[in-house]
Write an enzyme that holds these catalytic residues in place. Sequence first.
Site, PDB file in Angstrom:
ATOM      1  N   GLU A  63      54.883  55.204  32.137  1.00 52.46           N
ATOM      2  CA  GLU A  63      54.845  54.027  31.278  1.00 52.46           C
ATOM      3  C   GLU A  63      53.503  53.311  31.376  1.00 52.46           C
ATOM      4  OE1 GLU A  63      59.121  54.139  33.022  1.00 52.46           O
ATOM      5  OE2 GLU A  63      57.119  54.866  33.541  1.00 52.46           O
ATOM      6  N   ASP A 212      58.083  92.510  54.431  1.00 48.58           N
ATOM      7  CA  ASP A 212      57.184  92.529  53.267  1.00 48.58           C
ATOM      8  C   ASP A 212      55.829  91.887  53.517  1.00 48.58           C
ATOM      9  OD1 ASP A 212      59.327  93.666  51.935  1.00 48.58           O
ATOM     10  OD2 ASP A 212      60.019  91.762  51.093  1.00 48.58           O
TER      11      ASP A 212
END
Length: 388
Positions: A63, A212
């Site tokens: 705003e 991984d």
Amino acid sequence: MNFPLAHQSNDLPPAAAMHLAIDQARTVSGRTSPNPPVGAVVIQNGVVVGMGATHPPGGPHAERVALQMAGDQARGADLYVTLEPCTFYGRTPPCTEAIIAAGVRRVYYIARDDDPRMGAGAASCLHTAGIETIQMPDLDGAVADLLAPFRCRVTAGRPLVTIKYAMTLDGRIATITGASRWISGVAARRQVHVLRDHVDAIMVGVGTVLADDPQLTTRLDDHWRPVQHPLRVIADSHGHTPLSARVLAADLPGQTLIATVDPSPSWVAAVTATGAQVLHLPPDSTGRVALVPLLTHLAAIGVNHVLVEGGTRLLGALTAAGLVDEVWAFIGPKLVGGAKAPGPLGDPGVARIADAQQLSIRRVERYDQDVLLVATATNVPWWEASVR
């Protein structure tokens, strides 16, 4: 500075102006936590005279950005904002004060703010100053999606939890040997990085780190905004993350936090020396990191949204605990077979279909030959329509 709309008139449909505010909010999705991503537009006689989105914490809210751009043209104008203006002092003063000082005539908004500091709400405050407020319906559920992470944190005291996995058409995330690269294609994997760009944290279990050795960073070439590298969170109950892991590399952008229960002091000292943070938490009934205290800590440091990318044990534990709010399931057109090939969830599972968690399919998208299903929990308030 004026930004003409496609149909300039004094009776510009409010929906058109609110769509512009929603577009502004989307530009800062994932960049405002712990605050919500909010967009605002100021309309004077059918013309956009101000627009903006919430800045990172400590900066102005949407705003104030829009009103500053509008300047004197905000007097007598209409303000459209995706979330009701704040009424309290936080890092910045209340937006209601700026709206009153600017002389705005009307405020249109979609969502109520669930922050308990809002008191009686913006409408009560603005009405006292003679400013009309109008609450609009959510347009296509866009605002509910944008605000769900913030609403989850302020109402449940934890971040919104999204789990992500890629599986084959027969529901496997790897073969019987553990091979999983690649179930999904390049386009689908790029979309995962787009998702990373919108969350505050990425969480994996230590098993994923060991198997991984992921970087857990955001990799998007020629992206429309500077990419974000979310906080990396490793659930590592007993301190098994090796010092050679890429998540601990000194040149890796972003920060790493390892949540643990009973690591060795020497491991803690070595990991801390890399610049990573070690968080000691109580164990759950199995001796692993208790997930609720971990999520509570993440909320306390300003995390609205956490993406969990594996492994199966962590995904299963979150599901069993009722902590999964959203699922991103990428389905690759492959069949691998094997009764012992793993599925996405590693917990024991439910005994009856009636006990299964019910979700709602919100989106179905295709990336080359892969399909993405996005589903959300049906028993939580933060996915409900924002108008209440």
